[in-house]
Write an enzyme that holds these catalytic residues in place. Structure first.
Site, PDB file in Angstrom:
ATOM      1  N   THR A  73      37.534   7.067  48.291  1.00  0.00           N
ATOM      2  CA  THR A  73      36.591   7.853  49.131  1.00  0.00           C
ATOM      3  C   THR A  73      36.157   9.273  48.316  1.00  0.00           C
ATOM      4  O   THR A  73      34.756   9.307  48.411  1.00  0.00           O
ATOM      5  CB  THR A  73      36.925   8.130  50.678  1.00  0.00           C
ATOM      6  N   ASN A 161      36.212  -6.053  49.032  1.00  0.00           N
ATOM      7  CA  ASN A 161      37.735  -5.994  49.903  1.00  0.00           C
ATOM      8  C   ASN A 161      37.650  -6.956  50.783  1.00  0.00           C
ATOM      9  O   ASN A 161      38.730  -7.226  51.082  1.00  0.00           O
ATOM     10  CB  ASN A 161      37.595  -4.573  50.458  1.00  0.00           C
ATOM     11  N   GLN A 189      38.951  -2.657  44.119  1.00  0.00           N
ATOM     12  CA  GLN A 189      39.816  -4.018  44.102  1.00  0.00           C
ATOM     13  C   GLN A 189      40.051  -4.556  42.879  1.00  0.00           C
ATOM     14  O   GLN A 189      40.499  -5.444  42.778  1.00  0.00           O
ATOM     15  CB  GLN A 189      39.145  -4.735  45.157  1.00  0.00           C
ATOM     16  N   SER A 209      41.517   3.442  43.395  1.00  0.00           N
ATOM     17  CA  SER A 209      42.389   4.121  44.376  1.00  0.00           C
ATOM     18  C   SER A 209      43.843   3.546  44.029  1.00  0.00           C
ATOM     19  O   SER A 209      43.962   2.394  43.822  1.00  0.00           O
ATOM     20  CB  SER A 209      41.746   3.812  45.654  1.00  0.00           C
ATOM     21  N   HIS A 211      46.545   3.461  45.892  1.00  0.00           N
ATOM     22  CA  HIS A 211      47.415   2.825  46.973  1.00  0.00           C
ATOM     23  C   HIS A 211      46.853   1.266  47.274  1.00  0.00           C
ATOM     24  O   HIS A 211      47.545   0.377  47.863  1.00  0.00           O
ATOM     25  CB  HIS A 211      47.283   3.434  48.381  1.00  0.00           C
ATOM     26  N   THR A 247      45.544  21.949  42.578  1.00  0.00           N
ATOM     27  CA  THR A 247      46.699  21.611  41.911  1.00  0.00           C
ATOM     28  C   THR A 247      46.936  20.189  42.175  1.00  0.00           C
ATOM     29  O   THR A 247      46.472  19.740  43.262  1.00  0.00           O
ATOM     30  CB  THR A 247      47.845  22.272  42.374  1.00  0.00           C
ATOM     31  N   CYS A 336      39.496  -1.093  58.282  1.00  0.00           N
ATOM     32  CA  CYS A 336      38.879   0.051  59.158  1.00  0.00           C
ATOM     33  C   CYS A 336      38.001  -0.657  60.383  1.00  0.00           C
ATOM     34  O   CYS A 336      38.163   0.170  61.573  1.00  0.00           O
ATOM     35  CB  CYS A 336      37.449   0.640  58.207  1.00  0.00           C
TER      36      CYS A 336
HETATM   37  N1  PLP Z   1      35.934   1.100  48.257  1.00  0.00           N
HETATM   38  C1  PLP Z   1      36.863  -0.353  48.261  1.00  0.00           C
HETATM   39  C2  PLP Z   1      36.129  -1.507  47.943  1.00  0.00           C
HETATM   40  C3  PLP Z   1      38.089  -0.373  49.395  1.00  0.00           C
HETATM   41  O1  PLP Z   1      38.464  -1.414  49.665  1.00  0.00           O
HETATM   42  C4  PLP Z   1      38.642   1.109  49.837  1.00  0.00           C
HETATM   43  C5  PLP Z   1      39.509   1.022  50.773  1.00  0.00           C
HETATM   44  O2  PLP Z   1      39.688   0.623  51.660  1.00  0.00           O
HETATM   45  C6  PLP Z   1      37.655   2.160  49.357  1.00  0.00           C
HETATM   46  C7  PLP Z   1      36.604   2.005  48.466  1.00  0.00           C
HETATM   47  C8  PLP Z   1      38.255   3.663  50.061  1.00  0.00           C
HETATM   48  O3  PLP Z   1      39.556   3.772  49.061  1.00  0.00           O
HETATM   49  P1  PLP Z   1      40.557   5.087  49.566  1.00  0.00           P
HETATM   50  O4  PLP Z   1      41.170   4.449  50.779  1.00  0.00           O
HETATM   51  O5  PLP Z   1      41.257   5.322  48.340  1.00  0.00           O
HETATM   52  O6  PLP Z   1      39.732   6.216  49.989  1.00  0.00           O
END
Ligand code: PLP
Length: 655
Positions: A73, A161, A189, A209, A211, A247, A336
């Site tokens: 994000t 996603n 993804q 990302s 995670h 940092t 979400c």
């Molecule tokens: N873009 C996609 C395709 C995602 O699947 C996600 C996560 O849900 C994001 C952006 C946002 O990622 P983050 O959780 O690292 O902000």
């Protein structure tokens, strides 16, 4: 056997053990600030550089910039800010920059929301333009071609996603060839699942990302092509070569580094072919377990780790609940929107029928999946199918006939069914239009005939000559309440067992029913499920001390071997799980059947202690409050439910 099978990898993943170790080592031993010039700082800096170099190799970033940040994000935010600032400056200098901010209709919400936000904040007045996708979920290249000359910035994703659909990045690049438009590709993804060679593409910005691929939450990366405009989102101490101050999250960087090392060594994660094989097995199990299932995206165009499907007649919530009860974690559409029952905008954009976009389930796993986990998942999927079948939830499946009083609710309004299993007759009281299909299917599947559809506001549908109506062996009596309302009394041994009162007040029934007759309202009132004249006279103190934690439950079960555990989840959740607390068999009484069962419990001479439980403790709280108010004092519930109390998980067949 593990108790949880996590199939929601597109939402987030567990942390790779090597990544945990790396983070711990970083926090414990190498805690230095990479900006410090002493030896401790230098060690941290060396790790930071090494992880960046590894990421650059893996992603093929060439001379482009690669900065660490908090996640995608933030990366999207930074890319959008950078692009929009550049577009604004170029426009001021008289360059023709185009007026459209083009984004794929199936992008993660972070993209259009950031575009709208920065467009407004920077006062650019550019037009957001949603690029349609085809039925297959891929961007409509003809539609892109039609607007490319006026495009200032184009945002697409590498893989979706919700559906796993992999974009035709080369096709998009071909349409953008020769256009000055800036281009962001959300690669979240794709990491670890698709080969990337960023510097050899015309992609300007690519957010990642951690995670989503076994690193912890709060660490991400942004690639910026060499020469692409850049404006920092965060200013301060000049870290990350001034591109992103603050940092660095060194524990996150170290963990991400361990994941990237695993990716590079090629032995930790499954190959594309292995993942495809896993997906095929899961897809076959789903199709066998859930008749009529439709996959919502063509598998050959999707990541091998994602399945998105809908099942006719089942909502995503029902599917999620039955999977959760079987210990399989999946999600509805995107993470979400999982809490809301809104249809998936991704599937809507693909032109799928409403029933599919509003009942979709996403099953996704990561490249760490293994043979044993997939085999276990397939078995549990079969168990879910069987649980739905025996509960009459699958089309054509006949469940054991319901009997007695059943409550169905929509938006806080209740419809009541009075069923007689012996005579296969049913009366419906205050039927709601939204429930018509469900009630018809239920009666058909169980072979019931409809004896009457009654309203507490209008007596015209009463089919009998006098005030008494037979519903199989059961008898309903109608009574007027004031000038315009009606109540229906279900005859019991000495007094009516239930009274269906619509919008009447309990005290309106004062001389018509007994103290313990269960008063079943037409609306969600302050009292859960049903009430009685005795319940109305209770003070609030009757509901204190209803919660049991695991220790208190254990003590109660030891002290009262006759205590009865009551699972108030839906029948299909109970059937898929049967994991009663403390390994004891439990009775299945969904909340919808509580009013029916409550009459029997209250009438029983030996009132055994009842302990209600459900997944989170919400439904069981309603049940115990209802029973306490009705005068059944030996009733408790498991606080935090099976999910939070930690007492579930022992598989026992229900009595
Ligand atoms: N873009 C996609 C395709 C995602 O699947 C996600 C996560 O849900 C994001 C952006 C946002 O990622 P983050 O959780 O690292 O902000």
């Amino acid at each position: 056997m593990s108790t949880e099978i996590y199939l929601d990898g597109n939402a987030t993943t567990a942390v790779l053990p090597a990544a945990m170790q790396a983070a711990l080592h970083m926090m414990g031993e190498r805690y230095g600030n990479p900006s410090s010039t002493h030896s401790t700082g230098m060690k941290a800096k060396a790790l930071l550089d090494a992880v960046r170099a590894r990421a650059a190799r893996l992603l093929g970033t060439g001379n482009g910039r690669l900065m660490f940040n908090s996640g995608a994000t933030e990366g999207i935010q930074t890319a959008v800010l950078s692009a929009l600032c550049a577009i604004g400056e170029r426009r001021e200098q008289g360059e023709a920059v185009g007026s459209l901010l083009v984004y794929g209709a199936t992008e993660h919400k972070a993209v259009p929301e950031s575009l709208a936000h920065w467009n407004r904040l920077l006062g650019l007045n550019l037009t957001l333009h949603k690029l349609p996708v085809g039925h297959d979920g891929r961007h409509d290249l003809a539609a892109l071609r039609a607007v490319v000359d006026d495009a200032a910035f184009v945002c697409t994703m590498a893989a979706n996603n919700e559906t796993g659909i992999v974009s035709d990045i080369e096709g998009i690049a071909a349409v953008l060839a020769g256009s000055p438009a800036l281009w962001m590709v959300d690669c979240v993804q794709a990491l670890g699942k698709l080969q990337l060679d960023l510097a050899n593409t015309r992609i300007d910005y690519a957010p990642f990302s951690g995670h989503k691929l076994y690193a912890p939450k709060g660490i991400g990366m942004l690639y910026v092509r060499e020469g692409a405009p850049f404006t920092p989102l965060i200013m301060g101490g000049g870290q990350e070569s001034g591109l992103r101050s603050g940092t660095e999250n060194m524990a996150g960087v170290a963990a991400l580094g361990a994941v990237l090392a695993a990716l590079e060594d090629g032995t930790t994660f499954r190959t594309h072919a292995q993942l495809e094989q896993f997906r095929t097995r899961l897809a076959n199990s789903l199709q066998q377990a859930l008749p009529g299932l439709a996959f919502n995206a063509p598998l050959e165009l999707a990541l091998p780790t994602t399945l998105n499907f809908s099942v006719p007649g089942l909502s995503s919530k029902e599917l999620l609940d039955v999977f959760d009860a079987a210990g399989v974690r999946v999600s509805a559409g995107s993470a979400c929107s999982a809490a809301k029952a809104a249809p998936s905008y991704v599937l809507d954009a693909m032109g799928l029928p409403h029933w599919r976009s509003s009942s979709a389930v996403r099953l996704s796993f990561g490249p760490l999946a293994d043979e044993a986990m997939i085999a276990d998942a397939c078995q549990r999927i079969a168990r879910c199918g069987e649980a739905l079948r025996v509960s009459g939830m699958l089309s054509g499946a006949a469940a054991a006939p319901l009997d007695g009083v059943v409550q169905l609710s929509v938006n806080g309004a209740h419809t009541w069914l009075v069923l007689d299993a012996a005579g296969l007759q049913c009366a419906v009281i205050d039927p709601q239009a939204e429930l018509a299909e469900r009630i018809n299917a239920l009666l058909k599947a169980q072979g019931y005939t409809l004896a009457a559809q009654l309203s507490t506001r209008d007596g015209s549908s009463w089919p009998a000559q006098d005030d008494v109506l037979s519903v199989g062996r059961r008898t309903l009596r109608r009574v007027p309440i004031g000038a315009r309302k009606l109540a229906y009394l279900l005859e019991g041994a000495a007094q009516p067992s239930h009274a269906f009162i619509g919008s009447a007040e309990p005290h309106d029934l004062a001389r018509l029913v007994g103290e313990d007759t269960l008063l079943c309202p037409g609306q969600e009132a302050c009292q859960p499920c049903c009430t009685s004249l005795r319940a109305e006279a209770q003070d609030a103190a009757c509901c204190s001390g209803m919660e049991l934690d695991s220790a208190a439950l254990e003590a109660l079960l030891r002290q009262h071997p006759d205590a009865c555990l009551v699972d108030v989840r839906e029948a299909y959740e109970h059937a898929a799980d049967s994991a009663a607390p403390m390994g004891r068999a439990a009775l299945s009484v969904p909340l919808s059947r509580l009013a029916g069962e409550a009459a029997n419990w209250l009438a029983s001479e030996r009132q055994p202690p009842l302990v209600f439980f459900c997944r989170s403790g919400k439904r069981s709280e309603k049940a115990v409050e209802c029973m306490r108010r009705l005068g059944y004092r030996a009733a408790w519930h498991l606080e935090g439910g099976l999910a939070l109390s930690g007492v579930g998980g022992t598989l026992v067949l229900a009595a």
